[in-house]
Design a protein around this motif. Structure first.
Motif, PDB file in Angstrom:
ATOM      1  N   PHE A 161      27.765  54.936  -6.262  1.00 23.04           N
ATOM      2  CA  PHE A 161      29.033  55.213  -5.586  1.00 23.04           C
ATOM      3  C   PHE A 161      29.120  54.612  -4.183  1.00 23.04           C
ATOM      4  O   PHE A 161      30.027  54.955  -3.427  1.00 23.04           O
ATOM      5  CB  PHE A 161      29.273  56.720  -5.530  1.00 23.04           C
ATOM      6  CG  PHE A 161      29.501  57.299  -6.904  1.00 23.04           C
ATOM      7  CD1 PHE A 161      30.693  57.079  -7.572  1.00 23.04           C
ATOM      8  CD2 PHE A 161      28.509  58.030  -7.525  1.00 23.04           C
ATOM      9  CE1 PHE A 161      30.902  57.585  -8.839  1.00 23.04           C
ATOM     10  CE2 PHE A 161      28.707  58.552  -8.793  1.00 23.04           C
ATOM     11  CZ  PHE A 161      29.906  58.326  -9.462  1.00 23.04           C
ATOM     12  N   MET A 162      28.219  53.721  -3.830  1.00 20.82           N
ATOM     13  CA  MET A 162      28.319  53.048  -2.545  1.00 20.82           C
ATOM     14  C   MET A 162      29.536  52.139  -2.596  1.00 20.82           C
ATOM     15  O   MET A 162      29.744  51.411  -3.568  1.00 20.82           O
ATOM     16  CB  MET A 162      27.042  52.286  -2.237  1.00 20.82           C
ATOM     17  CG  MET A 162      25.884  53.210  -1.952  1.00 20.82           C
ATOM     18  SD  MET A 162      24.450  52.301  -1.417  1.00 20.82           S
ATOM     19  CE  MET A 162      23.385  53.657  -0.985  1.00 20.82           C
ATOM     20  N   ASP A 163      30.367  52.194  -1.561  1.00 28.09           N
ATOM     21  CA  ASP A 163      31.647  51.489  -1.612  1.00 28.09           C
ATOM     22  C   ASP A 163      31.875  50.521  -0.459  1.00 28.09           C
ATOM     23  O   ASP A 163      32.999  50.083  -0.218  1.00 28.09           O
ATOM     24  CB  ASP A 163      32.788  52.500  -1.692  1.00 28.09           C
ATOM     25  CG  ASP A 163      32.798  53.479  -0.541  1.00 28.09           C
ATOM     26  OD1 ASP A 163      31.870  53.441   0.292  1.00 28.09           O
ATOM     27  OD2 ASP A 163      33.726  54.292  -0.478  1.00 28.09           O
ATOM     28  N   LEU A 164      30.821  50.163   0.255  1.00 24.21           N
ATOM     29  CA  LEU A 164      30.946  49.208   1.352  1.00 24.21           C
ATOM     30  C   LEU A 164      29.680  48.371   1.424  1.00 24.21           C
ATOM     31  O   LEU A 164      28.574  48.903   1.291  1.00 24.21           O
ATOM     32  CB  LEU A 164      31.150  49.941   2.684  1.00 24.21           C
ATOM     33  CG  LEU A 164      31.220  49.047   3.919  1.00 24.21           C
ATOM     34  CD1 LEU A 164      32.538  48.279   3.953  1.00 24.21           C
ATOM     35  CD2 LEU A 164      31.046  49.858   5.186  1.00 24.21           C
ATOM     36  N   LYS A 165      29.867  47.074   1.639  1.00 22.15           N
ATOM     37  CA  LYS A 165      28.732  46.180   1.861  1.00 22.15           C
ATOM     38  C   LYS A 165      28.857  45.611   3.259  1.00 22.15           C
ATOM     39  O   LYS A 165      29.902  45.062   3.622  1.00 22.15           O
ATOM     40  CB  LYS A 165      28.717  45.058   0.833  1.00 22.15           C
ATOM     41  CG  LYS A 165      28.385  45.540  -0.553  1.00 22.15           C
ATOM     42  CD  LYS A 165      28.328  44.386  -1.534  1.00 22.15           C
ATOM     43  CE  LYS A 165      27.992  44.930  -2.916  1.00 22.15           C
ATOM     44  NZ  LYS A 165      27.903  43.868  -3.908  1.00 22.15           N
ATOM     45  N   LEU A 193      40.605  53.573   7.475  1.00 16.33           N
ATOM     46  CA  LEU A 193      41.911  54.190   7.225  1.00 16.33           C
ATOM     47  C   LEU A 193      43.057  53.199   7.356  1.00 16.33           C
ATOM     48  O   LEU A 193      44.133  53.415   6.812  1.00 16.33           O
ATOM     49  CB  LEU A 193      42.132  55.370   8.171  1.00 16.33           C
ATOM     50  CG  LEU A 193      41.305  56.617   7.882  1.00 16.33           C
ATOM     51  CD1 LEU A 193      41.518  57.660   8.975  1.00 16.33           C
ATOM     52  CD2 LEU A 193      41.655  57.191   6.524  1.00 16.33           C
ATOM     53  N   ASN A 194      42.833  52.115   8.075  1.00 11.42           N
ATOM     54  CA  ASN A 194      43.872  51.119   8.321  1.00 11.42           C
ATOM     55  C   ASN A 194      43.829  50.060   7.216  1.00 11.42           C
ATOM     56  O   ASN A 194      43.006  49.151   7.242  1.00 11.42           O
ATOM     57  CB  ASN A 194      43.650  50.474   9.688  1.00 11.42           C
ATOM     58  CG  ASN A 194      44.746  49.506  10.047  1.00 11.42           C
ATOM     59  OD1 ASN A 194      45.582  49.146   9.224  1.00 11.42           O
ATOM     60  ND2 ASN A 194      44.733  49.063  11.296  1.00 11.42           N
ATOM     61  N   MET A 195      44.723  50.159   6.242  1.00  9.80           N
ATOM     62  CA  MET A 195      44.721  49.237   5.101  1.00  9.80           C
ATOM     63  C   MET A 195      45.153  47.816   5.478  1.00  9.80           C
ATOM     64  O   MET A 195      45.108  46.917   4.650  1.00  9.80           O
ATOM     65  CB  MET A 195      45.598  49.783   3.972  1.00  9.80           C
ATOM     66  CG  MET A 195      44.997  50.994   3.277  1.00  9.80           C
ATOM     67  SD  MET A 195      43.263  50.803   2.757  1.00  9.80           S
ATOM     68  CE  MET A 195      43.407  49.618   1.449  1.00  9.80           C
ATOM     69  N   ASP A 196      45.557  47.595   6.730  1.00 13.99           N
ATOM     70  CA  ASP A 196      45.853  46.243   7.188  1.00 13.99           C
ATOM     71  C   ASP A 196      44.576  45.493   7.553  1.00 13.99           C
ATOM     72  O   ASP A 196      44.601  44.273   7.715  1.00 13.99           O
ATOM     73  CB  ASP A 196      46.787  46.264   8.403  1.00 13.99           C
ATOM     74  CG  ASP A 196      48.186  46.729   8.038  1.00 13.99           C
ATOM     75  OD1 ASP A 196      48.585  46.533   6.870  1.00 13.99           O
ATOM     76  OD2 ASP A 196      48.872  47.281   8.911  1.00 13.99           O
ATOM     77  N   LYS A 242      40.365  46.768   2.783  1.00 10.42           N
ATOM     78  CA  LYS A 242      40.818  46.231   1.502  1.00 10.42           C
ATOM     79  C   LYS A 242      39.662  45.725   0.636  1.00 10.42           C
ATOM     80  O   LYS A 242      39.602  46.004  -0.549  1.00 10.42           O
ATOM     81  CB  LYS A 242      41.793  45.071   1.736  1.00 10.42           C
ATOM     82  CG  LYS A 242      43.121  45.481   2.304  1.00 10.42           C
ATOM     83  CD  LYS A 242      43.976  44.253   2.532  1.00 10.42           C
ATOM     84  CE  LYS A 242      45.247  44.608   3.250  1.00 10.42           C
ATOM     85  NZ  LYS A 242      46.035  43.414   3.589  1.00 10.42           N
ATOM     86  N   SER A 243      38.752  44.985   1.256  1.00 12.31           N
ATOM     87  CA  SER A 243      37.713  44.295   0.476  1.00 12.31           C
ATOM     88  C   SER A 243      36.458  45.125   0.223  1.00 12.31           C
ATOM     89  O   SER A 243      35.741  44.880  -0.733  1.00 12.31           O
ATOM     90  CB  SER A 243      37.294  43.011   1.204  1.00 12.31           C
ATOM     91  OG  SER A 243      36.578  43.318   2.388  1.00 12.31           O
ATOM     92  N   GLY A 244      36.190  46.078   1.108  1.00 14.09           N
ATOM     93  CA  GLY A 244      34.942  46.848   0.965  1.00 14.09           C
ATOM     94  C   GLY A 244      33.743  46.054   1.449  1.00 14.09           C
ATOM     95  O   GLY A 244      32.601  46.397   1.137  1.00 14.09           O
ATOM     96  N   GLU A 245      33.983  45.000   2.214  1.00 11.94           N
ATOM     97  CA  GLU A 245      32.893  44.204   2.786  1.00 11.94           C
ATOM     98  C   GLU A 245      33.145  43.978   4.266  1.00 11.94           C
ATOM     99  O   GLU A 245      34.278  43.894   4.705  1.00 11.94           O
ATOM    100  CB  GLU A 245      32.781  42.857   2.070  1.00 11.94           C
ATOM    101  CG  GLU A 245      32.240  42.988   0.678  1.00 11.94           C
ATOM    102  CD  GLU A 245      31.741  41.662   0.122  1.00 11.94           C
ATOM    103  OE1 GLU A 245      31.262  40.819   0.894  1.00 11.94           O
ATOM    104  OE2 GLU A 245      31.837  41.505  -1.106  1.00 11.94           O
ATOM    105  N   MET A 246      32.045  43.857   4.996  1.00 11.85           N
ATOM    106  CA  MET A 246      32.106  43.702   6.435  1.00 11.85           C
ATOM    107  C   MET A 246      31.080  42.677   6.882  1.00 11.85           C
ATOM    108  O   MET A 246      29.956  42.670   6.382  1.00 11.85           O
ATOM    109  CB  MET A 246      31.729  45.047   7.060  1.00 11.85           C
ATOM    110  CG  MET A 246      32.478  45.458   8.214  1.00 11.85           C
ATOM    111  SD  MET A 246      31.902  47.102   8.667  1.00 11.85           S
ATOM    112  CE  MET A 246      31.706  46.790  10.357  1.00 11.85           C
TER     113      MET A 246
END
Length: 78
Positions: free
Chosen positions: A33-37, A64-67, A72-76
């Motif tokens: 359930f990890m949702d961010l890379k 929280l800011n979908m902009d 949106k991507s779940g990646e950083m």
């Protein structure tokens, strides 16, 4: 307490319940359930947005800011 302004200090570790240990293990060892890379210097860290956002207001605002592309991507990229 010693004499002459000296103190004997003992550091003790907090005791965690079996439930807390199980929850922590499930959160950080089970990657289902990890949702961010987070990509940093060629390494990828898989994370939970909820854990990061409850510990840091900058992450919370970002997710929280979908902009924002990270939301949106779940990646950083760092």
């Amino acid at each position: 307490m010693g004499f002459g302004g000296k103190y004997d200090l003992k550091i003790i570790a907090p005791v965690k319940s079996a439930t807390q240990k199980t929850l922590v293990s499930k959160l950080f060892l089970d990657k289902e359930f990890m949702d961010l890379k987070i990509n940093c210097n060629g390494k990828t860290l898989e994370c939970h947005r909820s854990v990061l956002s409850c510990q840091n207001d900058v992450f919370r605002t970002m997710f929280l800011n979908m902009d924002m592309k990270e939301a949106k991507s779940g990646e950083m990229e760092m």
